[in-house]
Structure formats: C-alpha cells, structure tokens
Write an enzyme that holds these catalytic residues in place. Structure first.
Site, PDB file in Angstrom:
ATOM      1  N   THR A  28       0.844  -1.197   0.000  1.00  0.00           N
ATOM      2  CA  THR A  28       0.000   0.000   0.000  1.00  0.00           C
ATOM      3  C   THR A  28       0.880   1.249   0.000  1.00  0.00           C
ATOM      4  O   THR A  28       0.624   2.209  -0.732  1.00  0.00           O
ATOM      5  CB  THR A  28      -0.939   0.006   1.217  1.00  0.00           C
ATOM      6  OG1 THR A  28      -1.800  -1.143   1.145  1.00  0.00           O
ATOM      7  CG2 THR A  28      -1.790   1.263   1.250  1.00  0.00           C
TER       8      THR A  28
ATOM      9  N   HIS B 219       2.453   1.724  -3.421  1.00  0.00           N
ATOM     10  CA  HIS B 219       1.430   2.262  -4.344  1.00  0.00           C
ATOM     11  C   HIS B 219       1.239   3.761  -4.113  1.00  0.00           C
ATOM     12  O   HIS B 219       1.282   4.559  -5.061  1.00  0.00           O
ATOM     13  CB  HIS B 219       0.130   1.489  -4.109  1.00  0.00           C
ATOM     14  CG  HIS B 219      -1.030   1.929  -4.937  1.00  0.00           C
ATOM     15  ND1 HIS B 219      -1.493   1.223  -6.017  1.00  0.00           N
ATOM     16  CD2 HIS B 219      -1.853   3.007  -4.844  1.00  0.00           C
ATOM     17  CE1 HIS B 219      -2.540   1.837  -6.550  1.00  0.00           C
ATOM     18  NE2 HIS B 219      -2.774   2.929  -5.847  1.00  0.00           N
ATOM     19  N   GLU B 220       1.024   4.154  -2.845  1.00  0.00           N
ATOM     20  CA  GLU B 220       0.709   5.559  -2.565  1.00  0.00           C
ATOM     21  C   GLU B 220       1.918   6.464  -2.800  1.00  0.00           C
ATOM     22  O   GLU B 220       1.766   7.598  -3.274  1.00  0.00           O
ATOM     23  CB  GLU B 220       0.196   5.705  -1.134  1.00  0.00           C
ATOM     24  CG  GLU B 220      -1.084   4.937  -0.822  1.00  0.00           C
ATOM     25  CD  GLU B 220      -2.250   5.303  -1.733  1.00  0.00           C
ATOM     26  OE1 GLU B 220      -2.213   6.377  -2.371  1.00  0.00           O
ATOM     27  OE2 GLU B 220      -3.200   4.503  -1.818  1.00  0.00           O
TER      28      GLU B 220
ATOM     29  N   THR C  11       3.260   0.583 -20.012  1.00  0.00           N
ATOM     30  CA  THR C  11       2.258  -0.124 -19.218  1.00  0.00           C
ATOM     31  C   THR C  11       1.063  -0.421 -20.117  1.00  0.00           C
ATOM     32  O   THR C  11       0.482   0.503 -20.689  1.00  0.00           O
ATOM     33  CB  THR C  11       1.802   0.710 -18.010  1.00  0.00           C
ATOM     34  OG1 THR C  11       1.329   1.986 -18.470  1.00  0.00           O
ATOM     35  CG2 THR C  11       2.938   0.923 -17.039  1.00  0.00           C
TER      36      THR C  11
END
Length: 723
Positions: free
Chosen positions: A250, A253-254, A278
């Site tokens: 997490t 990601h952040e 991507t």
C-alpha cells in the site's frame, strides 16, 4: 466457436465490473484530489497537469539532444527523508493503532526494496514484462533532524482526537495533529482509516500561472496517509495486518502516486496512465489472479496486474516499469514542481552534530531454525539501527546453552543508515545438542559506544534439535502429544486438552503467552520421494474475538527444518475462525470445528527430508485447537469417508475399497466365486487410509465372496456380480 468467444468475452467483462465495484476504494488518491478541487484548493485538472508535464518533458528532451545527453546525469542515490506520524488512540506503543517501531522499519525495508527492484518476489514478474521492469536508485530514510534542527528518530506519536479518520472529510484535521514542512520531508500519516480506504496520497501539482496563491495551503496537507493495518510487512514480523495487504505494498502504491504515477488503467475504461510501457486495461484488478489475464481495449491485451499501481493483493504485486521510473525521476528532478525536488537537499537528511544516541534493536534470530535435525547451524540475526548516526560497527555477545559468552565486533559494510535493518551472520557455525537449546544474543556496543537502550538489544531464543522420523500414510489424533513443540522462553506452548474429539492439540492464548510469539508444532521427518501425489487434511477450531488477530500458518521444509521456504497456509483470525467469542473458548461439538481442511502437498513431492510445522502467532486473541491430521497418498481435495475398518463402493466391474484402520498394518484382499475359484489375491503393507480399486476383469455373472485381512482380523462380504 464464435458463440464461445462471445460468451467468454461477456463473462470477463461482467466479472471485471464486479471486481471494480469490490475494490474501488482501496486507494483514495483520485477521490482525494477531486475533493481538493471541489473545495477550491486546486484549480487544476488532471489534463492540465499532464499537458504541462508533457511540455516540460519535451523541452527537457530537446535540451538534452542539443547537449548530446541521452539520459539524466545522476551519480548519487536519491535520498528521501521520511517522517512517520503515528496518529493513535492512546494505546501503548506496539498495540492497536500505536504501531511498533519494528512495524515502521519493516515498511521502510519494503519501499526501499520495491523501488530499487530488490524485492524478493521480483522473479515472479512474468517473462513478458521482465524486459520493461524498471528500478530507481532511491533510498527512503527516517529523518535525522526535525524542523527545529534537533535530533529525531523520524517517528512522531500523537494521540488523535478521533478513533477513525476519513481521507476526504478529515484531511486537514488529521494532518494538523502532526506536520513537518513538506518541502523538506515526505510526511506519512499512519492511523485508523474509516471505510474501505487503505491509503491516499497528494499528487504533484504544476506551477501553472495562477496556482501560486494555492501552494501554501496544499503544502500543509502534502504527503501520504495509510491505514495502520496496511502499513508494514509480515515478512519481517508478526504485525497485525490485513491478510491481503500484509506485505507493505500500500505504501509502495501511494508513494508512487506521490511521485506522479497514476493508476495503471488511467481511472477510466481503457484509460491512460501517460506511461508508454504499461499495457492499457479496462479497469483495476483485485485479488491475485493467475497470469495471463486478458483485457480488451480495441484488441486483446495481456494485463500487467502485477504492477504496483494496480489494485491486486500485496503478494501479487512486484514491479514498476522503466517508463514509470522515468516519470518519477522527472518529477523528482524538475525544480519547478513544488515539494519534490527540494526533498533531495533536505536538512532532515543530516543529523545534528550533538546527536549521539546509540540504539541497536535485535529484530529476530533467523538461524538456527526453531525446529530442525541439524546439530550445527550458522547464527544469523536481523538488527535495526535506531541510532542517530549510521552504524559502522556493532559489538555482540552470544552464548549457546549457557556456555561461555562469545564477544565479537562485526563491521557493518556499507554503513547501516538510521531507520534501516540488515541481516548479519555472527558465526558460521554454532553447535547444538539433541533436544532443547537456548541461544542468547545481545548488543553491547555500536560504533564503539554503549547501547543506550538495552531493552530492545537482547533476544533469547529456544531451538529444538529433533531427528525423529515417520512415514506416510500418517494420522495424528493427538491421543498423546508425540510431535515436537517449541515456543519462546516464558511463553505458552502447544498442549493437549480434552474436547469433543477426545484430546486435541491447543495453544491457550486467551490470556497466556507473549504477544507476537510464534508457537511451533512440527511433524517428524517424512519421506515423499516415492510418490507422485500427496495431500493433507486437518480440523481446526478457533473463536475470533473480533479484535486481536492471531495467526495460523502451515509451513514446509525440505531440508529437515533448517529452512522453511514453503508456506502452505497463512491465515489471520478473521479468516480461519469457526466461531465468534470474546470469552475463554473451547469447542464442544463437531459444529464448532472447521472440518477436513485440504492442503495439496505438490511442493514437497520427490523430497526425502520433509517436515511440516503448524505455527500459531500469538496476539492473545483466543485459543486455537487442532486435530485429526491425516496425510494421504492422493491429491483429491475431496476426502473419501470410510467406516472402520473399511468401506466398499461398487461401480460396474470395479470395487473401490477405502480403508480406515486405527493404525498402519498389513492388509490382504481376496475374492473367490461360489465354488472357491480365486479371482483376486493381493496384499499390501502399511495400510491406514488408502483407497484401492479392484477390477474383476472377465469374471462371469454370479455370487462372489470378498475376504479382507487387516492385521490379524478377517472380514467377509458376499456380493452378486451382474454382467
């Protein structure tokens, strides 16, 4: 065929829509940034930012071409000073929302490894995506000096004014409890977030004309917010984390958002994240699906759901792409983007001259293993540097079984920065006795100075050397406790207690033991080299108190217990409970148990020195009970039930016999017709729970007698064969 393809496409789309609905709130960054716009604090759209960024990138590219450069000139590691604000509810440190220092250090290890692509699961990146996997030479370090130029650990603890917080409604209130200037520190607030949101980040903003007046207000809230149950990694300790989000991804990601990365699906159906390498996809992905997964954006595309900027479970994430790294580097190096480039020259990266605190914590003893058959093993420990300065040397003392203490000075190369952890080998070999051993390790000095906090610099471990063997098929009903058990000194342990199944193995953790201790129950050494399939079934009973997250794991070792690389089961209290209870609980009926839980043992097939461990990590939530463990030479997930001593199932010319004997013993199977002619005569040794198929071949219609010898007892069944 056309009909089939269309049906599959519809199913995939509908399934994906369901996934989106389920996982939509995992990250609150998009909603948070929109909230800033709704409140008039950010008069800039995503598109305006991206157009500005594109012009800046194109200008930089032209300048490099004119100067003959092909890439940025960057010789040193990017260092980012981090301050972790723990906004808690008044609990003691290490309890509930007031998470431990060790949990914070584990998160620092994760983000440092993930961004550098030194994560252990980088090898799980599919071959299709390996060529575009990227790494950035960045190091996140806990701040060494605070905004006043004073010594700091980079961890601030403040009791909050609320028990839970919304990233949208409580943004200013939460962050005003503790804030360091965001132009010099990456602020990470860790607290109890309400709803399903695990985290949110403040995205970079541009210096478009007209935004100057808004920058100060945006600075006061800049940083990352993460839920305390998704911060840190259980790879480094038994922290109370959500099972799907227990590897620290997490924060990866952040912080990706903080440095300008968007969700991989572009927050729209087949949207763009403005990164070329991507793949486009229709939306987010949750859970941990098998690779490959196909999405349709004009044409079928293989999804990169392993990307840190998707929504998959932590265990499924393992890469940033080179394009994402290039975008983050641009954000970091662009001086006109507020509060990103300035982090690289932060005064928080330098410790004040008067900081001289020495504090080295021992996180764990990694070797010797808690249970193995080896009488010698390396002594390996993990330490964390909580000192005010980098570690260059650490002086350890250790002893085994009360022997004379060994003192050694270990050089730390390269130096271990404040707030980081490292694994060290103190001795290539220590000798152990058969049975229980105790190992004591403590830190005496660091950098030639005494350790100022001896409370966290001492560890006493118990190690069991057990060379007992057994073989499969195998049953354990715990009439006696004849498997190895080991726990921490002064902790609780596996024991036998009467239940509705007679005796059951249990850890009485309701009010006993030490929070965070691992309690081990291990099988003897088993040989799986002779079979191509095997499985295990077990019964477990546990009453979740809906607060404390005890953990249950089944581990496998293929080297007699020296290492435990295979995790067969890993569940927290909210996953394996059979009842809910906040009292000191014990099962009394079959309905209190989870019955016949299946484990496929493919991972150990072909190995000779296999050992299994049933490990309970104590959070003092409630008692766990284990019983009726059976190993089968089969891999069917459906357990065939049989009466004692056996059951027969007929199917045309075949008879299937499933045995259920009280112990392993030789068995003979004989079939004769009415006049005594023999059609089947077979014997086998060590029969316990196996299933046999008997083919009567060309036998004619008529009456037959099946005789079975189990040990010294004979059984007979008459049957009629119809052709």
């Amino acid at each position: 065929m056309r009909q089939f393809v269309v049906s599959v496409f519809i199913f995939v789309v509908l399934s994906h829509l369901g996934v989106n609905a389920y996982a939509q709130e995992r990250c609150g960054t998009v909603q948070y940034m929109q909230q800033l716009r709704n409140e008039g604090k950010l008069p800039q759209s995503d598109l305006q930012f991206e157009e500005w960024l594109s012009r800046k990138q194109e200008l930089q590219k032209r300048m490099r071409q004119q100067q003959g450069e092909t890439h940025r000139q960057q010789g040193d590691t990017y260092q980012i000073p981090v301050v972790v604000h723990v906004i808690h509810n008044g609990e003691p440190i290490g309890t509930g929302t007031n998470i431990s220092d060790a949990q914070i250090y584990s998160q620092l290890e994760v983000i440092n490894n993930d961004f550098k692509r030194l994560n252990a699961d980088a090898s799980n990146t599919p071959a299709l995506f390996q060529p575009v996997a990227g790494s950035i030479d960045i190091e996140f370090v806990l701040a060494k000096s605070d905004p006043n130029g004073l010594c700091t650990t980079g961890i601030v603890r403040v009791q909050g004014s609320k028990s839970s917080w919304s990233t949208l409604l409580d943004n200013i209130t939460l962050k005003s409890h503790s804030y360091w200037p965001s132009q010099h520190y990456l602020n990470i607030w860790v607290t109890n977030l309400s709803g399903n949101t695990l985290g949110a980040a403040q995205f970079p903003v541009s210096t478009l004309e007209g935004l100057e007046a808004y920058q100060n207000g945006l600075a006061q809230t800049d940083g990352v917010v993460i839920d305390y149950e998704a911060f840190g990694s259980n790879d480094y300790g038994p922290f109370n984390l959500e099972p799907q989000y227990n590897k620290g991804r997490t924060a990866t990601h952040e912080i990706g958002h903080f440095f300008g990365l968007r969700h991989i699906w572009g927050d729209a159906t087949c949207g763009t994240d403005y990164v070329a390498d991507t793949p486009r996809q229709t939306g987010n992905t949750s859970g941990c699906p098998s690779h490959p997964q196909t999405t349709v954006c004009g044409e079928p595309i293989i999804k990169m759901f392993q990307n840190y900027m998707d929504y998959t479970n932590d265990v499924c994430m393992n890469l940033f792409t080179a394009g994402q790294v290039e975008r983050m580097e641009f954000i970091l190096n662009e001086p006109t983007i507020p509060r990103r480039n300035s982090l690289l020259t932060s005064p928080g990266l330098t410790a004040p001259v008067n900081c001289d605190r020495i504090d080295v914590a021992i996180n764990r003893i990694d070797s010797p293993s808690p249970i193995s058959c080896a009488t010698s093993a390396p002594l390996v420990v993990s330490i964390a540097n909580l000192s005010d300065a980098p570690l260059n040397t650490v002086t350890f003392r250790y002893s085994v079984n009360g022997s004379a203490t060994t003192t050694l000075v270990v050089p730390i190369t390269p130096a271990l920065e404040t707030g980081l952890s490292r694994t060290l080998t103190l001795a290539p070999t220590v000798n152990l006795n058969a049975g229980l051993n105790t190992i004591l390790v403590e830190v005496e000095e660091a950098n030639g100075e005494p350790d100022d906090n001896p409370a966290n610099s001492f560890m006493n471990a118990t190690v069991l050397v057990d060379q007992s063997t057994d073989y499969i098929p195998l049953r354990q009903r715990f009439d006696v406790l004849n498997w190895s058990t080991v726990s921490t000194p002064n902790g609780t342990n596996w024991q036998l207690i009467p239940t509705n199944f007679g005796n059951s193995a249990t850890v009485q953790a309701f009010t006993q033991g030490v929070v965070g201790e691992e309690v081990w129950l291990a099988t003897p050494i088993l040989d799986f080299s002779f079979t191509t399939k095997a499985s295990m079934f077990y019964d477990i009973a546990y009453a979740f108190n809906q607060t404390d997250n005890d953990q249950f794991k089944i581990l496998a070792s293929t080297d007699c217990g020296a290492t435990w690389p295979v995790t067969l089961i890993s569940e927290y209290a909210n996953q394996f409970y059979s009842e809910l209870s906040a009292t000191n609980w014990k099962p009394s009926t079959t309905g209190n148990w989870l019955i016949d839980r299946f484990v496929n043992l493919t991972d150990v097939i072909g190995e000779q020195q296999v050992r299994f461990a049933f490990v309970f990590t104590n959070a003092r939530g409630n008692n766990v009970y284990l019983d009726n463990i059976e190993f089968f030479l089969d891999d069917s997930p459906t357990r065939v039930k049989a009466d004692e001593p056996y059951s027969i199932y007929w199917n045309n010319n075949e008879a299937t016999i499933t045995f259920n004997l009280p112990e392993r013993q030789p068995v003979g199977i004989y079939i004769v017709d009415a006049i005594g002619r023999e059609f089947v005569n077979t014997t086998a040794t060590d029969i316990l729970n196996q299933t046999f198929t008997i083919d009567l071949g060309a036998a004619a219609t008529g009456i037959y007698i099946m005789r079975i010898r189990a040990g010294n007892r004979f059984y007979a069944s008459k049957f009629y064969l119809s052709r």
